[in-house]
Design a protein around this motif. Structure first.
Motif, PDB file in Angstrom:
ATOM      1  N   ALA A   1     -14.034  -6.402  -5.154  1.00 57.01           N
ATOM      2  CA  ALA A   1     -13.073  -5.432  -5.685  1.00 57.01           C
ATOM      3  C   ALA A   1     -12.841  -4.327  -4.671  1.00 57.01           C
ATOM      4  N   CYS A   2     -11.647  -3.760  -4.735  1.00 58.88           N
ATOM      5  CA  CYS A   2     -11.324  -2.591  -3.907  1.00 58.88           C
ATOM      6  C   CYS A   2     -10.806  -1.477  -4.802  1.00 58.88           C
ATOM      7  N   ALA A   3     -11.253  -0.269  -4.528  1.00 62.16           N
ATOM      8  CA  ALA A   3     -10.682   0.942  -5.118  1.00 62.16           C
ATOM      9  C   ALA A   3     -10.070   1.744  -3.976  1.00 62.16           C
ATOM     10  N   VAL A   4      -8.851   2.205  -4.177  1.00 65.83           N
ATOM     11  CA  VAL A   4      -8.185   2.958  -3.115  1.00 65.83           C
ATOM     12  C   VAL A   4      -7.435   4.148  -3.708  1.00 65.83           C
ATOM     13  N   ILE A   5      -7.517   5.260  -3.015  1.00 68.89           N
ATOM     14  CA  ILE A   5      -6.727   6.451  -3.379  1.00 68.89           C
ATOM     15  C   ILE A   5      -5.699   6.659  -2.281  1.00 68.89           C
ATOM     16  N   MET A   6      -4.430   6.464  -2.634  1.00 67.98           N
ATOM     17  CA  MET A   6      -3.342   6.627  -1.668  1.00 67.98           C
ATOM     18  C   MET A   6      -2.735   8.029  -1.807  1.00 67.98           C
ATOM     19  N   PRO A   7      -2.181   8.567  -0.720  1.00 69.13           N
ATOM     20  CA  PRO A   7      -1.573   9.905  -0.808  1.00 69.13           C
ATOM     21  C   PRO A   7      -0.321   9.891  -1.678  1.00 69.13           C
ATOM     22  N   PRO A   8      -0.114  10.927  -2.483  1.00 69.97           N
ATOM     23  CA  PRO A   8       1.066  10.952  -3.359  1.00 69.97           C
ATOM     24  C   PRO A   8       2.365  11.033  -2.568  1.00 69.97           C
ATOM     25  N   GLY A   9       3.382  10.344  -3.084  1.00 70.99           N
ATOM     26  CA  GLY A   9       4.726  10.456  -2.512  1.00 70.99           C
ATOM     27  C   GLY A   9       4.987   9.651  -1.259  1.00 70.99           C
ATOM     28  N   GLU A  10       3.956   8.980  -0.720  1.00 72.73           N
ATOM     29  CA  GLU A  10       4.159   8.170   0.489  1.00 72.73           C
ATOM     30  C   GLU A  10       4.075   6.695   0.137  1.00 72.73           C
ATOM     31  N   ILE A  11       5.046   5.931   0.623  1.00 71.72           N
ATOM     32  CA  ILE A  11       5.066   4.493   0.358  1.00 71.72           C
ATOM     33  C   ILE A  11       5.042   3.735   1.687  1.00 71.72           C
ATOM     34  N   ILE A  12       4.174   2.744   1.788  1.00 68.62           N
ATOM     35  CA  ILE A  12       4.187   1.833   2.946  1.00 68.62           C
ATOM     36  C   ILE A  12       5.132   0.694   2.599  1.00 68.62           C
ATOM     37  N   VAL A  13       6.186   0.554   3.365  1.00 69.07           N
ATOM     38  CA  VAL A  13       7.193  -0.477   3.097  1.00 69.07           C
ATOM     39  C   VAL A  13       6.561  -1.861   3.219  1.00 69.07           C
ATOM     40  N   GLY A  14       6.863  -2.718   2.235  1.00 70.38           N
ATOM     41  CA  GLY A  14       6.368  -4.091   2.275  1.00 70.38           C
ATOM     42  C   GLY A  14       5.161  -4.346   1.404  1.00 70.38           C
ATOM     43  N   VAL A  15       4.544  -3.288   0.889  1.00 72.96           N
ATOM     44  CA  VAL A  15       3.364  -3.464   0.037  1.00 72.96           C
ATOM     45  C   VAL A  15       3.776  -4.076  -1.299  1.00 72.96           C
TER      46      VAL A  15
END
Length: 204
Positions: free
Chosen positions: A32-46
């Motif tokens: 399993a993975c837990a991840v906290i991504m920064p708000p408002g930023e999107i990596i294209v293609g995810v």
């Protein structure tokens, strides 16, 4: 990002998204993975890791790790899976992933909300279980990519140790080639015995 944005607006700061891989495999750990991504930023293609090519997953894996506020991995091996069953092992791996959340410089992060792909985790943290979350929630898609690439790399290592089963290729799933290898050579130390009952029974 809609669900995440609503939670940020409600005052939550660290929203951890969690997914697992390897639940249906005959061999190897559930990861399993837990991840906290920064708000408002999107990596294209995810998107859901199952809908991406191997090459694209590898590329996005590096970009997600680069952008993530914190990442945690949890894994549970075949012996524990056989002892407590795959559902409980999946929940355990998810819990470990949350408890292992750290920043790039090793600082531990405790999330204040969890978004989980179709599960609930035994932790005293507000959480939401989302069916097909890896398809609907950006952060869960990120977690699915990290978990998949991480486990695929484990499978390559296992494949080098237990060459008869071609785990580097089949990733531990029950392909015809894999099932035939189990019948021919018997199970390895990383096979889940509770998953092999029918295969081994047919072999008698």
């Amino acid at each position: 990002m809609e669900i995440e944005n609503d939670l940020y607006k409600a005052g939550y700061r660290y929203i951890a998204c969690i997914d697992e891989v390897g639940r249906g495999c005959l061999a190897g750990d559930v990861v399993a993975c837990a991840v906290i991504m920064p708000p408002g930023e999107i990596i294209v293609g995810v998107k859901d890791s199952k809908k991406l090519s191997h090459k694209k997953r590898e590329e996005l894996y590096d970009r997600i790790l680069d952008k993530a506020i914190a990442v945690g991995i949890g894994q549970v091996d075949s012996k524990v899976i056989d002892e407590i069953n795959i559902k409980e092992s999946t929940r355990m791996a998810m819990k470990l992933a949350v408890l292992n959340l750290k920043t790039k410089d090793g600082r531990k992060i405790v999330p204040d909300y969890l978004l989980i792909d179709a599960e609930n985790i035994p932790l005293n943290i507000p959480q939401m279980s989302i069916i097909k979350g890896d398809d609907k929630v950006y952060g869960i898609s990120c977690a699915s990519i990290i978990a998949k690439v991480y486990r695929d790399r484990l499978c390559i290592n296992w494949g080098e140790i237990y060459k008869e089963y071609n785990i580097g290729k089949n990733k531990g799933y029950g392909t015809r080639e894999h099932r035939e290898a189990i019948r021919k050579f018997g199970p390895s130390p990383i096979h889940r015995m509770t998953f092999l009952k029918k295969i081994l029974k047919d072999n008698k």
